[in-house]
Motif scaffolding. Structure first.
Motif, mmCIF file in Angstrom:
data_model
loop_
_atom_site.group_PDB
_atom_site.id
_atom_site.type_symbol
_atom_site.label_atom_id
_atom_site.label_comp_id
_atom_site.label_asym_id
_atom_site.label_seq_id
_atom_site.Cartn_x
_atom_site.Cartn_y
_atom_site.Cartn_z
ATOM 1 N N UNK B 124 -37.476 24.104 20.212
ATOM 2 C CA UNK B 124 -37.673 25.318 21.242
ATOM 3 C C UNK B 124 -36.464 26.041 21.244
ATOM 4 N N UNK B 125 -35.489 25.836 20.436
ATOM 5 C CA UNK B 125 -34.421 26.607 20.270
ATOM 6 C C UNK B 125 -34.273 27.271 18.995
ATOM 7 N N UNK B 126 -35.162 27.133 18.068
ATOM 8 C CA UNK B 126 -35.115 27.628 16.773
ATOM 9 C C UNK B 126 -34.621 29.088 16.630
ATOM 10 N N UNK B 127 -35.563 30.082 17.762
ATOM 11 C CA UNK B 127 -35.376 31.534 17.447
ATOM 12 C C UNK B 127 -34.313 31.847 18.693
ATOM 13 N N UNK B 128 -33.650 30.865 19.544
ATOM 14 C CA UNK B 128 -32.592 31.389 20.599
ATOM 15 C C UNK B 128 -31.435 31.101 20.611
ATOM 16 N N UNK B 129 -30.931 30.007 19.427
ATOM 17 C CA UNK B 129 -29.546 29.834 19.354
ATOM 18 C C UNK B 129 -29.459 29.419 18.122
ATOM 19 N N UNK B 130 -28.319 29.396 17.570
ATOM 20 C CA UNK B 130 -27.753 28.730 16.182
ATOM 21 C C UNK B 130 -27.498 27.151 16.300
ATOM 22 N N UNK B 131 -28.384 26.544 15.686
ATOM 23 C CA UNK B 131 -28.396 25.014 15.976
ATOM 24 C C UNK B 131 -27.227 24.547 14.848
ATOM 25 N N UNK B 132 -26.225 23.829 15.394
ATOM 26 C CA UNK B 132 -25.119 23.796 14.422
ATOM 27 C C UNK B 132 -24.915 22.403 14.848
ATOM 28 N N UNK B 133 -24.782 21.170 13.483
ATOM 29 C CA UNK B 133 -24.735 19.855 13.881
ATOM 30 C C UNK B 133 -23.475 19.123 13.763
ATOM 31 N N UNK B 134 -22.426 20.014 13.436
ATOM 32 C CA UNK B 134 -21.314 19.243 13.318
ATOM 33 C C UNK B 134 -20.217 19.388 14.524
ATOM 34 N N UNK B 135 -19.284 18.310 14.481
ATOM 35 C CA UNK B 135 -18.450 18.396 15.949
ATOM 36 C C UNK B 135 -17.421 19.664 15.949
ATOM 37 N N UNK B 136 -17.476 19.921 17.027
ATOM 38 C CA UNK B 136 -16.522 21.482 17.254
ATOM 39 C C UNK B 136 -15.296 21.105 18.314
ATOM 40 N N UNK B 137 -14.174 21.495 17.916
ATOM 41 C CA UNK B 137 -12.931 21.605 18.881
ATOM 42 C C UNK B 137 -13.025 22.873 19.712
ATOM 43 N N UNK B 138 -13.545 22.593 21.010
ATOM 44 C CA UNK B 138 -14.231 23.599 21.774
ATOM 45 C C UNK B 138 -12.708 24.191 22.336
#
Lengths: 247, 247
Positions: B124-138
């Protein structure tokens, strides 16, 4: 030969429903195409917990199929997701007994129906909720839900086009209505659902929410066993098959 | 003759960007088609605050056009929305001075970029966000954002294909990164944005989030004024033009 069970999610917007049909893009069609490709052209058929209509979404649809391949389930998941289109995703693959059946062994299903209750159109919700601009009495809809819980003959709330020949008695374990800001969600958990049952129930709920009917009308409507007693089926894009439970 | 200003939202998924192109479905094309229909075939051209690329969304794009019609703004809004497709909606119509220009009078724009930071794909998010699977240091990304605020030459962070001939100095009034569960959103408010600027910045932010770069690298990257110093432009579906402000 192993029997595999998959939990799949799909965005129903661009599918002509679940069931395979010639020249239409369907969930079953895309899934069987991917499986057949994996099996080098040997046709693989899948069985689902039930069909979903055009535009209806899934977060928990469950299917099974048989394969001669002996590969780890994580590899199955990755291989399938590589072959499937972006609007269809396999969450989980598991090996099940040879007697497991995705349709006949269902003990409970959960559906949710989302209403976006706001005058202004939200273009991002057009395929994912029913945008309903009129004021709704949520307390009345919550009260009405309680009359649906338990075992009832749901003939009044099933499509006249339904082909089900057997009993129209079903048990709703849970029927609730929740409000989070402008979003109203109906949650239904039950032993089984008749054709269009959730969408017809939600239509009546919106009549009750607009105070055209009383919550207690549900009792009388159930007793009448007549589809003609109630109004229109609400549109498919608000409906999600959320979970299917097995023994 | 009156000049009208419209605030429009669109789901960019099925548009080939904002700007009109022959044989393509564009936001400008659909909007001008609706306006021309309302004006019984007299062609009406619109001017926007700027273009958006294929797949980029809008909640606050602003356009202006001229019309000989003298009708109340609420009727304008209703008439346009009746003629427009479901993925394009006019939020607001207002009458402005004859000298107002949707592009030249902009004093501030706000863009947001949404990351869905989760290993499992959400259809449901494929057109509405960038799906990024790797851990991020926010925290590192939040620190990096602070180096972007203020007036800088953003050459490093603009597409080499950019046709802008003038100065590449822009002022970012705000650059922040917020996390809500698996959702990470970058918010940028600025005097103006170069071509692909937000999507190139977010690409660098993801390098910093993966600890391939330090937050303070931003200072050096800005100083180099060289697009070759930074990595790939992130995909369009995470990007939203949220608001355009005028004097």
């Amino acid at each position: 030969m192993a029997r595999l069970k998959c939990i799949i999610s799909y965005d129903g917007s661009l599918f002509s429903g679940f069931q395979i049909q010639p020249k239409k893009r369907t969930v079953q069609g895309e899934m069987e195409k991917a499986l057949t490709k994996m099996h080098k052209g040997t046709p693989i058929r899948i069985q689902a917990s039930g069909r979903t209509d055009t535009g209806v979404h899934s977060k928990g649809q469950t299917v099974h199929f048989d394969s001669a391949y002996d590969i780890p389930t994580t590899n199955w998941k990755q291989a399938l997701n590589t072959l499937l289109p972006g609007d269809l995703y396999v969450w989980e693959v598991g090996i099940v007994s040879d007697t497991f059946h995705a349709r006949y062994d269902v003990v409970e299903k959960e559906y949710r129906y989302y209403i976006w209750n706001e005058k202004e159109i939200d273009v991002f919700k057009r395929n994912y909720a029913y945008q309903f601009p009129y004021t709704l009495n949520v307390t009345a809809m919550q009260e009405a839900c309680r009359y649906l819980e338990g075992e009832h003959d749901f003939t009044t709330f099933s499509s006249a086009k339904a082909t089900t020949k057997g009993s129209k008695k079903r048990t709703l374990y849970q029927a609730v209505c929740e409000q989070n800001g402008n979003e109203i969600v109906f949650i239904f958990r039950g032993s089984g659902f008749l054709y269009n049952m959730v969408r017809i129930i939600v239509g009546v709920m919106l009549d009750i929410g607009q105070e055209r009917r009383k919550p207690s009308d549900i009792v009388e409507l159930l007793a009448k066993k007549d589809r003609q007693m109630v109004g229109e089926t609400v549109p498919p894009q608000g409906l999600y098959l959320v979970a299917v439970k097995y023994k």
